[in-house]
Structures are given as C-alpha cells and as structure tokens.
Design a protein around this motif. Structure first.
Motif, PDB file in Angstrom:
ATOM      1  N   UNK A 152       0.862  -1.269  -0.015  1.00 44.90           N
ATOM      2  CA  UNK A 152      -0.081   0.001   0.103  1.00 44.90           C
ATOM      3  C   UNK A 152       0.834   1.308   0.033  1.00 44.90           C
ATOM      4  N   UNK A 153       1.793   1.320   0.860  1.00 41.44           N
ATOM      5  CA  UNK A 153       2.647   2.462   1.094  1.00 41.44           C
ATOM      6  C   UNK A 153       3.247   2.938  -0.242  1.00 41.44           C
ATOM      7  N   UNK A 154       4.067   2.123  -0.869  1.00 38.30           N
ATOM      8  CA  UNK A 154       4.529   2.221  -2.262  1.00 38.30           C
ATOM      9  C   UNK A 154       3.672   2.582  -3.246  1.00 38.30           C
ATOM     10  N   UNK A 155       2.488   1.889  -3.429  1.00 40.33           N
ATOM     11  CA  UNK A 155       1.421   2.281  -4.228  1.00 40.33           C
ATOM     12  C   UNK A 155       1.012   3.783  -4.186  1.00 40.33           C
ATOM     13  N   UNK A 156       0.847   4.125  -2.808  1.00 39.22           N
ATOM     14  CA  UNK A 156       0.500   5.477  -2.641  1.00 39.22           C
ATOM     15  C   UNK A 156       1.424   6.640  -2.947  1.00 39.22           C
ATOM     16  N   UNK A 157       2.669   6.071  -2.864  1.00 36.21           N
ATOM     17  CA  UNK A 157       3.961   7.104  -3.297  1.00 36.21           C
ATOM     18  C   UNK A 157       3.827   7.019  -4.779  1.00 36.21           C
ATOM     19  N   UNK A 158       3.718   5.988  -5.260  1.00 35.12           N
ATOM     20  CA  UNK A 158       3.756   6.161  -6.885  1.00 35.12           C
ATOM     21  C   UNK A 158       2.555   7.017  -7.453  1.00 35.12           C
ATOM     22  N   UNK A 159       1.255   6.524  -6.975  1.00 31.07           N
ATOM     23  CA  UNK A 159       0.142   7.201  -7.265  1.00 31.07           C
ATOM     24  C   UNK A 159       0.154   8.909  -7.019  1.00 31.07           C
ATOM     25  N   UNK A 160       0.580   9.150  -6.107  1.00 31.23           N
ATOM     26  CA  UNK A 160       1.088  10.614  -5.545  1.00 31.23           C
ATOM     27  C   UNK A 160       1.918  11.315  -6.675  1.00 31.23           C
ATOM     28  N   UNK A 161       2.996  10.562  -6.759  1.00 33.87           N
ATOM     29  CA  UNK A 161       4.054  11.264  -7.862  1.00 33.87           C
ATOM     30  C   UNK A 161       3.248  11.347  -9.160  1.00 33.87           C
ATOM     31  N   UNK A 162       2.566  10.518  -9.752  1.00 40.02           N
ATOM     32  CA  UNK A 162       1.788  10.355 -10.963  1.00 40.02           C
ATOM     33  C   UNK A 162       0.941  11.673 -10.924  1.00 40.02           C
ATOM     34  N   UNK A 163       0.128  11.971  -9.824  1.00 37.39           N
ATOM     35  CA  UNK A 163      -0.647  13.102  -9.948  1.00 37.39           C
ATOM     36  C   UNK A 163       0.107  14.405 -10.140  1.00 37.39           C
ATOM     37  N   UNK A 164       1.326  14.516  -9.211  1.00 37.20           N
ATOM     38  CA  UNK A 164       2.036  15.691  -9.150  1.00 37.20           C
ATOM     39  C   UNK A 164       2.689  15.774 -10.722  1.00 37.20           C
ATOM     40  N   UNK A 165       3.444  15.014 -11.192  1.00 37.83           N
ATOM     41  CA  UNK A 165       3.951  15.135 -12.428  1.00 37.83           C
ATOM     42  C   UNK A 165       3.390  14.948 -13.720  1.00 37.83           C
ATOM     43  N   UNK A 166       2.277  14.334 -13.859  1.00 37.82           N
ATOM     44  CA  UNK A 166       1.550  14.134 -15.160  1.00 37.82           C
ATOM     45  C   UNK A 166       0.618  15.582 -15.418  1.00 37.82           C
ATOM     46  N   UNK A 167       0.350  16.290 -14.408  1.00 39.80           N
ATOM     47  CA  UNK A 167      -0.505  17.412 -14.409  1.00 39.80           C
ATOM     48  C   UNK A 167      -1.814  17.225 -15.429  1.00 39.80           C
ATOM     49  N   UNK A 168      -2.239  18.008 -16.510  1.00 36.72           N
ATOM     50  CA  UNK A 168      -3.535  17.799 -17.074  1.00 36.72           C
ATOM     51  C   UNK A 168      -3.686  16.419 -17.831  1.00 36.72           C
ATOM     52  N   UNK A 169      -2.684  15.794 -18.119  1.00 38.41           N
ATOM     53  CA  UNK A 169      -2.782  14.446 -18.850  1.00 38.41           C
ATOM     54  C   UNK A 169      -3.372  13.401 -17.834  1.00 38.41           C
ATOM     55  N   UNK A 170      -3.235  13.499 -16.712  1.00 37.49           N
ATOM     56  CA  UNK A 170      -3.871  12.422 -15.616  1.00 37.49           C
ATOM     57  C   UNK A 170      -5.185  13.121 -14.973  1.00 37.49           C
ATOM     58  N   UNK A 171      -5.981  12.188 -14.668  1.00 35.38           N
ATOM     59  CA  UNK A 171      -7.424  12.448 -14.084  1.00 35.38           C
ATOM     60  C   UNK A 171      -7.176  13.044 -12.773  1.00 35.38           C
ATOM     61  N   UNK A 172      -8.044  13.853 -12.301  1.00 40.29           N
ATOM     62  CA  UNK A 172      -7.808  14.435 -10.981  1.00 40.29           C
ATOM     63  C   UNK A 172      -7.904  13.642  -9.655  1.00 40.29           C
ATOM     64  N   UNK A 173      -8.624  12.554 -10.056  1.00 40.82           N
ATOM     65  CA  UNK A 173      -8.920  11.567  -8.943  1.00 40.82           C
ATOM     66  C   UNK A 173      -9.492  12.188  -7.723  1.00 40.82           C
ATOM     67  N   UNK A 174     -10.449  12.987  -7.628  1.00 40.50           N
ATOM     68  CA  UNK A 174     -11.104  13.750  -6.770  1.00 40.50           C
ATOM     69  C   UNK A 174     -12.004  13.045  -5.717  1.00 40.50           C
ATOM     70  N   UNK A 175     -12.751  12.011  -6.419  1.00 39.97           N
ATOM     71  CA  UNK A 175     -13.963  11.475  -5.530  1.00 39.97           C
ATOM     72  C   UNK A 175     -13.323  10.717  -4.713  1.00 39.97           C
ATOM     73  N   UNK A 176     -13.988  10.651  -3.408  1.00 40.64           N
ATOM     74  CA  UNK A 176     -13.791   9.821  -2.204  1.00 40.64           C
ATOM     75  C   UNK A 176     -12.074  10.067  -1.667  1.00 40.64           C
ATOM     76  N   UNK A 177     -11.565  11.049  -2.182  1.00 35.12           N
ATOM     77  CA  UNK A 177     -10.262  11.279  -1.731  1.00 35.12           C
ATOM     78  C   UNK A 177     -10.217  11.834  -0.217  1.00 35.12           C
TER      79      UNK A 177
END
Length: 467
Positions: A442-467
């Motif tokens: 879980x911890x590594x998955x969360x780190x990877x996902x958060x890095x994707x959100x930070x680096x991909x910008x507008x090319x990545x979904x915002x993933x706002x629901x349930x956060x």
C-alpha cells in the motif's frame, strides 16, 4: 470500404501504410483515413509515408485532425494513439523505478498510469463511433490493449471490437521458423491476458509440436527467437511464455537491469522519435526527397528494433547497434515488409478474416467461457476464429493453477483500474495499484500514485472522488 486509423501521427504509421499496400488487392478498400490530434506530427508522418504511397496506392487517402470526419461512415476503425505522447510514457516508467518497482509501458504501474489517462479518451471515441459509424468494427491497438478492450466491450457495451497485439503473432512466426514451417499451417493453443500469456500447444497436422520444441531447446541450448528465458525453465513449465511474462518471473532482475542502465525504455527511444521528427522537419520543404525520407525512417526503425528489451533483460544494446549507412533498396523494402508484418498486418488480417477469408488469430476478446475460472465478460488474450463477421475464442478449458492465479490477480487490478478511471476515484486507483502483483504494498502504491498526480498534470485524471 472505409478504413480509419486514429493516432496516425505516430511513428509506426509508415508501417501501417506498407501493410495496407501489401493487402490492397485482398481487401475492398476505397478510402483510408489517417487522423491525429497533432497537426504538425500528422503532416510530418504524411511526408514519411509519401515514398510508399507513390508506389501504387489503389485507394483514396485522407489526412485529418477531425475525429468526426474520420469516424463518419467508417467500416473499420483502428485506434493506435498514445495519450500524452512519449513524454508521458517517460513519467509512467521512471516514477516506479524511484521506488524499486518495474517501470514498463503496459505491465505494472506504467500500464496503470497509461490506462487512467486513456480510458476516458477511448470511451469518448466509442461514443463518436456509436453516433457516426454504429456498424463499424473497432480494432484497438492502443495500450494497455487488454484494459482498453475491456473498457470498450464491458463498460461501453460496444461488441464489434477486438484488442490487437502483435506479440503473439510474432511468437507464432518465431515458432514456425524454429520448426521450419509456415505459420499459417499451425494451430496454436494460447491463453492469458495481454502481455501475460502462454502457448500451451502448437499443432501441425494433428501433432502437438511443443514437446519436440522443448526437447530441441534443451538439447541445443537455444530458445525460440526473442524469448528471454532459460531453456530449462521453459522445459519445466511445459509451455512457452510470452516474452512479457519475463517481468512477472524476474521482477527484481528487471528492475535491477533498468536501474543499472539509468533509463527506461521510453527514455531510450525518446531520442529516436525526436530525431525522426527533426529529420523530417529539415527536409519537408525540399523536392525530390524520397531517398532521404526513406533513409531517415529506416534509421529510426533499425534503432528501435535493435534495442528492443535490451534494457530490461540486461542485454548489451551497444552490440546490437545499427551501422549508420544507407540500406540497399531491396534491403529497405525487406525491412519495411518485415516490420509491417509484425504490426499493422495483424489488424488487416482481422479485417480480411471478417470479410473474406476465415482465419485463426490470437486476439483480446471477452472470455465467453473459453478459459475456466475467468468471468464471461473478462477480456482475455487467446486463440480465436475470425470469420463470417464474428470473432469467437476457442475453448481452452482448464489451465494450470499458477497461470490462472496470476491471471485472476492481474484481472482484479485491471477491473479496479477501469472503475477508478470511470469514477475518477483516488481510493479505487490506490486499491487497484496496491493489488498489482508487481507492487509491494500500500505505501509504495500510494507514493507512486501521488507522484503520478504531481508529475502528469492535465494528462492525468484529478481523482478527486472519495479522496
């Protein structure tokens, strides 16, 4: 017949054109439409295709950035686009490596990130197809092919669709060459998911050749071409795994090799792509340049092919480097023909099978009970009959527990990834990535996902629901 390609500004389009030229006397082609959202790249790739089209195209060809125009009235639509271009793939692959996890385009977090970016886009195109060409067949080449094909068939409910990958057909050609026969004479029993599959049997005149192939491998010490496994390991399995299974069987070794090289595959090929487009820009205003165009494209092709999977397997890419010298004309045609056979010819074979001549092919389709233990609507990759306007998988029945277990684990991750993209859900995305067999928790998955959100910008979904 109108055939449309979505994503035609990509570097493989000259191979597509070569394939179409090879098939044009076998298909009732009237119009080929090449569509891309990037007008400059589309224009440059149009230039790269010019020498091929000058050699006798019997169909009308259109180049457009208008998706509605491209789709309207099409009989067959091939999706082969990359959302975010190669620059996004670099992020997909480099972020996981930071945490000691495989960075790869379709397998593991790389495929996860690409799926999250691409699922909304493929659903948009399916809605356009339903409106403008409801009777068309959709042939999906866009990666990750299995996830997107399941999005098309299960989520969007569009049944005239198959997922295409050139890897299993390349396996068949390599196996046929190994036993010195024509691949069209063979009947393969292949099962799995896209980039996670195994060849259980290969029949020739009613005889399964796999036992003889495995024995020959052990005796000679040589495997089938492009198979990155030890011969004794393959013999112990009793099946021939797809080369991408390497990442599941050797995850630590794959990561170590990539870290040692200092780059992922995307970083390796990015300069090749940039050099190709830059070379085409330099000559686009010149006249009488077919030889220059051909030389630029063939150099790109050789660079890409000679370095394939060298980083992940630890093979020395330098020893496979291409000599920078012009190819003879006959060698150039051979190089193009062989590369085209391994890519877009798969799509054209599907079309020919649906229209004219039934074929056996390995495709991504809903399971329909073909593999015991997988759900009816799970998209699998398996041997299919293509003919009479339908595509149907052959029954594989029971498969080894180890293979089925790995498939079910990856399929659970795939379904959650699709759901996360559709619902724009951070929690579901995190759950999906945590479940992937190549992600250690879980911890590594969360780190990877958060890095994707930070680096991909507008090319990545915002993933706002349930956060």
């Amino acid at each position: 017949m109108k055939l449309t390609f979505i994503g035609a500004g990509g570097v493989r389009t000259p191979l597509v054109i070569q394939s179409i030229l090879n098939f044009q006397d076998r298909l009732p082609l009237d119009t080929v439409c090449m569509m891309d959202i990037d007008p400059e790249r589309l224009e440059l790739i149009k230039l790269a295709c010019k020498p091929r089209l000058a050699k006798g195209a019997k169909f009308n060809i259109e180049w457009t950035t208008d998706a509605r125009k491209a789709i309207r009235g099409a009989d067959f639509i091939v999706t082969t686009f990359r959302e975010g271009s190669l620059e996004s793939r670099v992020i997909d692959e480099q972020v996981p490596l930071k945490y000691g996890v495989l960075g790869q385009e379709t397998t593991g977090p790389g495929g996860f990130a690409m799926a999250l970016r691409t699922v909304p886009v493929i659903l948009h195109y399916v809605e356009l197809i339903k409106e403008l060409a409801p009777d068309a067949w959709l042939l999906n080449f866009t990666n990750p092919a299995g996830i997107l094909t399941e999005t098309i068939t299960r989520v969007a409910g569009f049944e005239h669709a198959v997922g295409i990958c050139d890897n299993p057909s390349a396996m068949m050609r390599a196996a046929a060459a190994y036993v010195h026969t024509d691949p069209d004479k063979l009947f393969p029993e292949y099962y799995g998911l896209n980039h996670l599959g195994w060849m259980r049997s290969i029949y020739l005149d009613g005889k399964d050749l796999i036992p003889d192939i495995l024995q020959k491998m052990q005796t000679s010490g040589e495997t089938i071409e492009h198979l990155p496994f030890d011969v004794n390991e393959i013999a112990a399995l009793g099946t021939i795994p797809n080369e991408y299974v390497y990442f599941y069987y050797y995850p630590r070794k794959s990561v170590e090799n990539l870290l040692k090289s200092g780059q992922s595959r995307a970083m390796q090929i990015l300069p090749f792509n940039q050099e190709l487009y830059a070379g085409l820009r330099r000559i686009r205003d010149e006249e009488d340049t077919p030889d220059k165009i051909e030389a630029i494209y063939l150099k790109y092709l050789d660079q890409r092919q000679s370095t394939y999977m060298t980083l992940e397997t630890g093979h020395d890419a330098e020893n496979a480097a291409v000599e920078e010298k012009p190819l003879e004309k006959q060698d150039a045609k051979k190089a193009m023909d062989e590369s085209a056979e391994g890519y877009s010819a798969v799509a054209l074979n599907v079309i020919e099978g649906l229209l004219e001549k039934p074929k056996l092919m390995i495709l991504n389709v809903p399971n329909r009970g073909a593999i015991s233990g997988m759900a009816e609507n799970d998209v699998i990759e398996t041997t299919c009959l293509v003919g009479n306007g339908v595509v149907r998988p052959f029954a594989m029945g029971s498969i080894p527990d180890a293979d089925l277990g790995l498939m079910k684990s990856v399929k659970a991750y795939e379904k959650l990834t699709i759901q996360a993209a559709v619902e724009d859900s951070y929690e579901l995305a995190l759950e999906a990535l945590t479940l992937h067999p190549l992600v250690p928790g879980y911890d590594i998955a969360r780190n990877i996902l958060d890095d994707y959100l930070a680096q991909h910008g507008d090319y990545f979904p915002k993933l706002l629901n349930e956060r």
